[in-house]
Design an enzyme around this catalytic site. Structure first.
Site, PDB file in Angstrom:
ATOM      1  N   LYS A  88      97.097  44.955  59.194  1.00  0.00           N
ATOM      2  CA  LYS A  88      95.809  44.831  58.523  1.00  0.00           C
ATOM      3  C   LYS A  88      95.944  45.134  57.033  1.00  0.00           C
ATOM      4  O   LYS A  88      95.306  44.492  56.195  1.00  0.00           O
ATOM      5  CB  LYS A  88      94.808  45.807  59.152  1.00  0.00           C
ATOM      6  CG  LYS A  88      93.440  45.851  58.499  1.00  0.00           C
ATOM      7  CD  LYS A  88      92.571  46.898  59.174  1.00  0.00           C
ATOM      8  CE  LYS A  88      91.197  46.990  58.523  1.00  0.00           C
ATOM      9  NZ  LYS A  88      90.362  48.066  59.129  1.00  0.00           N
ATOM     10  N   GLN A  89      96.780  46.110  56.717  1.00  0.00           N
ATOM     11  CA  GLN A  89      96.909  46.550  55.332  1.00  0.00           C
ATOM     12  C   GLN A  89      98.250  47.243  55.156  1.00  0.00           C
ATOM     13  O   GLN A  89      98.996  47.443  56.116  1.00  0.00           O
ATOM     14  CB  GLN A  89      95.782  47.513  54.966  1.00  0.00           C
ATOM     15  CG  GLN A  89      95.754  48.785  55.802  1.00  0.00           C
ATOM     16  CD  GLN A  89      94.475  49.581  55.600  1.00  0.00           C
ATOM     17  OE1 GLN A  89      93.396  49.039  55.472  1.00  0.00           O
ATOM     18  NE2 GLN A  89      94.600  50.890  55.572  1.00  0.00           N
TER      19      GLN A  89
ATOM     20  N   GLU B 143      96.255  50.154  61.278  1.00  0.00           N
ATOM     21  CA  GLU B 143      95.106  50.111  62.192  1.00  0.00           C
ATOM     22  C   GLU B 143      95.161  48.991  63.226  1.00  0.00           C
ATOM     23  O   GLU B 143      94.475  49.072  64.237  1.00  0.00           O
ATOM     24  CB  GLU B 143      93.772  50.035  61.435  1.00  0.00           C
ATOM     25  CG  GLU B 143      93.432  51.293  60.667  1.00  0.00           C
ATOM     26  CD  GLU B 143      92.026  51.288  60.108  1.00  0.00           C
ATOM     27  OE1 GLU B 143      91.535  50.198  59.743  1.00  0.00           O
ATOM     28  OE2 GLU B 143      91.417  52.361  60.032  1.00  0.00           O
TER      29      GLU B 143
ATOM     30  N   TRP C 287      90.086  58.858  54.652  1.00  0.00           N
ATOM     31  CA  TRP C 287      91.199  59.058  53.734  1.00  0.00           C
ATOM     32  C   TRP C 287      90.986  58.349  52.402  1.00  0.00           C
ATOM     33  O   TRP C 287      91.746  58.536  51.463  1.00  0.00           O
ATOM     34  CB  TRP C 287      92.512  58.597  54.377  1.00  0.00           C
ATOM     35  CG  TRP C 287      92.746  57.096  54.376  1.00  0.00           C
ATOM     36  CD1 TRP C 287      91.849  56.121  54.670  1.00  0.00           C
ATOM     37  CD2 TRP C 287      93.973  56.427  54.055  1.00  0.00           C
ATOM     38  NE1 TRP C 287      92.422  54.874  54.576  1.00  0.00           N
ATOM     39  CE2 TRP C 287      93.738  55.037  54.196  1.00  0.00           C
ATOM     40  CE3 TRP C 287      95.254  56.847  53.689  1.00  0.00           C
ATOM     41  CZ2 TRP C 287      94.712  54.072  53.973  1.00  0.00           C
ATOM     42  CZ3 TRP C 287      96.224  55.882  53.468  1.00  0.00           C
ATOM     43  CH2 TRP C 287      95.963  54.518  53.603  1.00  0.00           C
ATOM     44  N   ASP C 288      89.915  57.553  52.301  1.00  0.00           N
ATOM     45  CA  ASP C 288      89.620  56.839  51.063  1.00  0.00           C
ATOM     46  C   ASP C 288      89.487  57.804  49.881  1.00  0.00           C
ATOM     47  O   ASP C 288      89.654  57.388  48.725  1.00  0.00           O
ATOM     48  CB  ASP C 288      88.318  56.043  51.214  1.00  0.00           C
ATOM     49  CG  ASP C 288      88.390  55.021  52.326  1.00  0.00           C
ATOM     50  OD1 ASP C 288      88.597  55.436  53.478  1.00  0.00           O
ATOM     51  OD2 ASP C 288      88.233  53.818  52.055  1.00  0.00           O
TER      52      ASP C 288
END
Length: 904
Positions: A725-726, A604, A465-466
């Site tokens: 995580k983010q 994640e 998805w980056d």
């Protein structure tokens, strides 16, 4: 100009501070050197003693001057380019006393600033992951091939990794892990044709070893696309040589790259031998945690040589992609000696011997071509490569590449005043966006951009998805390139449909990790580097990747105005993705709400509920909000597009009226978990999880960015805690606007209290470890939206530095983080510059950081170039078309080819 003059001595550093162009009066400081501390820690004391004193430039009174740098100093039996170090630390130009005396202080500092803003330099020889990381940052390439910035004399070992990657060349291998057969698909490390070295008087060839290298300096010239390495070598025999290597990828004939190899014997005359090689004995060995798997991806099928040319052919083991690598060796000095060729099973070598005289310089060029059956299906790769190599030359590669980079920098440069470091690293990021993708613009490749570019082997070179974080940048500068990246997805639409069907869904479910064919390449297990055990991996449940693809389609069409693409390709993908999401929902009749179960969000860390046998989570907030957004977008497209055109695509996608009705209903009734304080739950049941004491874990482990691995090593699971995580819950505010998200929340029937966004940002920042470099990107945008510029700048700066300083402790060694690089560019222009060009109307709301005085850039919006200059009190816009834009909420009419100034 406010200056510091440094006199570096054996045991101390004298610092003289002046507020008047290095003229009296001076404030004197003495810094005692501590040999027990690292050089960097000792230099940090300069920053400490200067606290509160503004500094514009530094002058070195006793630097050692080399051809490659005039700011090297010696201290405690070590040499360091203190100019590089102080520029990074103080964000100022550092010049030598001689330059000031000859040219004046202002001219010297201006020249050094221009240099610093266009070069990425490293001084000294480094080892292991640190050198691997520098190789990644020094990669040259053109979107077809990527050439890690390794020394040409090196071979793959624990300190060096001369990897070469070609877009789209993947291969699958199966390895027995325990009682499980694990199949991995990797972007293949191709044969190493970079290899060049020398010998003296027919003695053994030079190898990269610390004891033979007196000095080494590497400089990536971002403006011209060249990587130059300068070494001073003293062999065990006493022979001293200066060796300069220049590498560049051909940006027009993208099958080619070229190397110029220059040697100057300093203290001897005699003979030197040049050794050139194509090394086919390569594996994928860049990532330590993959080494339990079979990494031997290629078979060598043939070798040949004639004249000054040599060739190696082969194919990948299971994907059967054929390739030819050809190389030619030329001496720029007349020589009567023939090139000798030798080979074994996996190597072919050339040797050229020539007589040399002390003090004279001798240059050799190596031209390399690479062709594969992926993009050269019509003719044999061998004949195509041979024809191309016969015409190739270093001079031609240089000419074509310089022309390309000149045009490209005119297109996409972002100019920042008053911040040397941000300017340099911005250009590093700009450079690597094209290293990773430029050739895709041709339309001749079937590839997209991997999360790590063409710079290393992490994530196995897969497409994630980056894309979403860099696609807006490509759309605004290279719409043809952006379109081809979307075509990579379109050509794999059938694979996405097959994947959905295999999981009992309808429509198209794109894979979390995509490679050659578009099937799911995510693993079921991954290695925990702390415990060295294999843990379950459910990352394939990140179905939101399909929403990222939808976002990319909408962004591209909005920016490029490419309605033809929407009709031919985009709408079919959007409807197929929507059909998938409609097949995932469950309906609670009593609550009159829809839910989406069995998914993971971007976080994640959370893969499923504690003590649950069911995989995944229910009602991930990011997923649900973006699904509602997608359904709204499709309703708008249906209204705006010609009815016959829309009907044709809908029929082709088997998207009937029943699905449209359901889509509208779901878009108004998706469930979110929101507490009484207006905090949006990351997923249903999130608030039932306990929070964590991060301070305890930091005191015990230090770096807790990957606390998931720490918890698993303790026999716990991150699934059981409020830890991320983010950025996850608040991701919609990154992709969309505050108003758009607010509209969707209201549409779903949720009314949040005032200042809810501020509360949500701080709530989740307190629970996020930033285990992904993308996390700081998103939170930098969120805090900027919330008018918290100090925190936004801190997060942005860390993200901008992330690969340069390898803040994740070795991950840059495995490839740059392309999504972060692209996203920093969008923060600079869209958030700090305030130019929002992704929607239907161009809007400008500047929010320039205090550290910057001026920001200048161009963008290509719906076929027209716009040029923007933003300062703290003025906005300048120039374009070639008549259009009305919004500046600070006010309509402003632009006249073609006339600068419009707006004061604020």
């Amino acid at each position: 100009m406010r200056t510091i003059a440094l006199n570096v001595m054996q045991e101390s550093i004298e610092v003289a501070y002046s507020t008047n162009n290095n003229e009296p009066p001076f404030r004197q400081f003495m810094i005692t050197y501590n040999p027990d501390q690292a050089i960097g820690d000792n230099l940090e004391k300069i920053k400490v003693v200067l606290a509160g004193l503004p500094v514009d430039a530094a002058i070195l009174t006793n630097s050692l001057e080399y051809d490659f740098s005039d700011t090297v100093i010696g201290i405690n039996h070590q040499r360091i380019d203190i100019g590089l170090a102080l520029t990074n630390m103080l964000n100022i130009s550092v010049v030598c006393q001689r330059d000031v005396e000859e040219n004046g202080l202002q001219a010297a500092t201006d020249k050094k600033q221009r240099y610093n803003e266009w070069h990425l330099d490293y001084y000294g020889e480094y080892e292991k992951k640190r050198n691997y990381g520098q190789e990644a940052m020094l990669t040259v390439g053109n979107g077809y091939l990527g050439l890690r910035g390794a020394f040409v004399e090196s071979r793959a070992d624990e300190d060096n990794y001369p990897g070469t990657y070609v877009a789209g060349v993947y291969n699958q291998l199966t390895t027995k892990i325990g009682d499980r057969d694990v199949t991995n698909e990797d972007l293949v490390n191709m044969p190493n044709a970079q290899f060049l070295t020398f010998g003296v008087d027919h003695q053994p060839p030079f190898k990269i070893t610390s004891r033979d290298i007196q000095d080494i300096y590497r400089s990536l010239d971002l403006k011209h696309g060249t990587l130059t390495t300068m070494m001073r070598v003293q062999l065990s025999t006493g022979h001293v040589l200066n060796v300069t290597t220049t590498k560049m990828a051909n940006m027009q004939d993208w099958h080619q790259y070229a190397i110029k190899y220059t040697l100057t014997p300093v203290n001897f005359s005699g003979s030197i031998q040049i050794y050139s090689e194509i090394d086919g004995d390569v594996t994928n060995g860049n990532v330590d945690r993959y080494q339990d798997f079979d990494q031997h991806h290629i078979d060598i099928t043939g070798m040949s040589a004639h004249g000054n040319e040599m060739y190696l052919t082969g194919e990948t083991k299971t994907s059967k992609i054929g390739f030819t690598v050809g190389a030619s060796l030329l001496s720029e000095q007349p020589t009567d000696n023939d090139i000798e060729v030798t080979n074994d099973d996996k190597h072919i070598r050339q040797q050229l011997s020539t007589e040399v005289t002390a003090g004279q310089t001798y240059s050799f060029t190596k031209n390399v071509v690479i062709y594969t059956t992926l993009e050269t299906a019509e003719t044999p790769t061998m004949s195509t490569a041979s024809e191309a190599l016969a015409k190739a030359s270093y001079k031609q590669t240089k000419k074509q590449s310089l022309a390309y980079w000149k045009s490209t920098w005119d297109n996409f440069d972002i100019q920042i005043d008053n911040d040397i470091t941000s300017q340099k690293l911005t250009r590093v990021n700009l450079f690597h966006t094209m290293v990773s993708a430029a050739a895709n613009e041709s339309g001749e490749l079937d590839a997209s951009v991997g999360a790590r570019g063409l710079h290393g082997e992490a994530y196995r070179g897969h497409v994630f998805w980056d894309e979403m974080f860099i696609m807006p940048f490509y759309s605004l500068h290279f719409p043809k390139l952006a379109k081809q990246l979307l075509m990579y997805r379109y050509r794999r639409l059938d694979a996405a449909k097959a994947y959905a069907k295999s999981e009992n869904y309808d429509g198209a479910m794109f894979p979390w990790q995509s490679g050659e064919t578009g099937d799911e390449q995510s693993q079921f297990v991954h290695l925990n580097p702390i415990t060295h055990t294999w843990d379950p991996d459910n990352s394939r449940l990140q179905r939101h990747v399909s929403l990222a693809i939808a976002y990319n389609i909408i962004t591209y069409v909005n920016v490029a105005g490419d309605r033809k693409f929407m009709k031919q390709y985009g709408l079919e993908m959007l409807l197929s993705i929507a059909k998938f999401w409609l097949s995932t929902v469950t309906y609670d009749k009593k609550a009159d709400r829809y839910s989406i179960p069995h998914v993971m969000g971007p976080d994640e860390f959370h893969e499923n509920y504690p003590n649950s046998d069911e995989p995944g989570l229910t009602n991930n907030a990011y997923t649900n909000i973006m699904v509602a957004w997608l359904f709204n977008i499709l309703s708008t497209i249906r209204t705006d597009m010609k009815a016959a055109d829309f009907k044709d695509v809908a029929e082709r996608s088997a998207f009937d009226e029943t699905l449209f009705t359901k889509m509208t209903d779901v878009a108004h009734k998706l469930k979110l978990d929101i507490n009484d304080n207006g905090i949006i739950g990351q997923f249903e049941g999130y608030f039932k999880l306990p929070s964590m004491n991060f301070d305890n874990y930091r005191s015990k482990y230090g770096d807790i960015s990957r606390i998931d691995r720490i918890l698993k090593a303790e026999g716990k699971t991150p699934d059981a805690y409020q830890v991320a995580k983010q950025a996850d819950t608040l991701m919609p505010y990154y992709t969309l606007s505050i108003d758009e998200v607010g509209h969707i929340l209201g549409q779903l029937g949720y009314q949040l209290p005032k200042e809810y966004l501020t509360k949500n940002i701080q709530y989740y920042l307190n629970r996020t470890t930033h285990g992904s470099t993308l996390s700081r990107i998103v939170y930098s945008v969120l805090t900027e939206m919330d008018d918290n510029m100090d925190q936004s700048w801190s997060l942005f700066s860390t993200a901008l530095f992330s690969d340069y300083y390898d803040i994740q402790g070795g991950t840059t060694a495995e490839g740059i983080h392309l999504g972060v690089m692209g996203a920093t560019l969008m923060i600079e222009t869209r958030n700090y510059g305030g130019v929002d060009s992704l929607g239907p109307q161009l809007e400008i709301h500047p929010h320039l950081p205090a550290q910057w005085q001026r920001l200048h850039f161009k963008q290509l919006i719906r076929g027209h170039w716009f040029e923007f200059t933003i300062t703290h009190h003025q906005i300048s816009v120039k374009t070639d078309t008549k259009v009305t834009i919004q500046i600070l909420g006010q309509p402003v009419a632009l006249t073609p080819n006339k600068e419009t100034i707006y004061d604020y």
